[in-house]
Design an enzyme around this catalytic site. Structure first.
Site, short mmCIF file in Angstrom:
data_model
loop_
_atom_site.label_atom_id
_atom_site.label_comp_id
_atom_site.label_asym_id
_atom_site.label_seq_id
_atom_site.Cartn_x
_atom_site.Cartn_y
_atom_site.Cartn_z
N HIS A 74 0.79 -1.49 0.29
CA HIS A 74 0.03 -0.18 -0.35
C HIS A 74 0.90 1.19 -0.26
O HIS A 74 1.89 1.43 0.68
CB HIS A 74 -0.61 -0.35 1.56
N GLU A 94 -9.39 8.74 -3.67
CA GLU A 94 -9.18 8.10 -1.96
C GLU A 94 -8.17 9.60 -1.19
O GLU A 94 -8.81 9.89 -0.28
CB GLU A 94 -8.70 6.56 -1.37
N VAL A 130 -8.87 6.93 4.57
CA VAL A 130 -8.63 8.23 4.73
C VAL A 130 -10.33 9.12 3.69
O VAL A 130 -10.59 10.57 4.23
CB VAL A 130 -7.52 9.01 3.48
#
Length: 175
Positions: A74, A94, A130
């Site tokens: 990630h 995001e 987020v």
């Protein structure tokens, strides 16, 4: 069929062969089509919740070293992937939703320093859904989570992955 297929209905998804199922959902979990591959065997799914639970079960059932490698796939918040333009479309959207694509130079510097400290302490990047937080909340949570133990943070990171990917599955699959 490609992963760009959106709005696939659940019945159609259940009817796909394993390869097309992975093509349709493989990008849901960042650079980890093995999650969709593992969940494919649990079909048919009666609901999006059941589909997502099966995908999370694959992640939760993986050995700890696989989970950590998965988390390391990630991108860091406003990190090198963002600068290089190599984040997935989902991650770009995001991070932009929380204003992480428009940070001041001081905010970028602080975030990079916090990201580095977090990764050094825990062995994987800071993960947060987020879309559920403001920029200020993200900074605050990152500072607070730096103090947590790595086992606690591994659990929290996987919980955050669950929140992130639940939104992604919902966006890709019609009930």
């Amino acid at each position: 069929m490609t992963e760009a297929t959106l709005g696939l209905d659940l019945d159609a998804l259940n009817a796909l062969d394993a390869g097309d199922f992975v093509d349709a959902l493989g990008s849901t979990f960042e650079h980890s089509p093995w999650v969709a591959e593992g969940a494919s065997a649990a079909r048919p799914f009666a609901s999006i919740d059941q589909l997502h639970a099966a995908m999370m079960a694959v992640v939760q059932g993986a050995p700890r070293d696989t989970q950590i490698a998965f988390l390391c796939g990630h991108p860091e918040l406003a990190g090198k992937e963002a600068v290089a333009g190599t984040m997935t479309r989902d991650s770009v959207g995001e991070q932009a939703s929380a204003g992480l694509n428009a940070l001041s130079p001081a905010e970028i510097g602080e975030l990079r320093e916090l990201n580095a400290r977090y990764r050094e302490r825990h062995g994987f990047p800071f993960i947060i859904a987020v879309r559920r937080h403001s920029k200020a909340e993200i900074f605050s949570l990152l500072r607070n989570r730096l103090a947590q133990g790595s086992d606690t943070e591994l659990t929290e990171a996987l919980n955050q992955i669950a929140a992130i990917t639940r939104l992604r599955v919902q966006a890709k699959v019609a009930a």
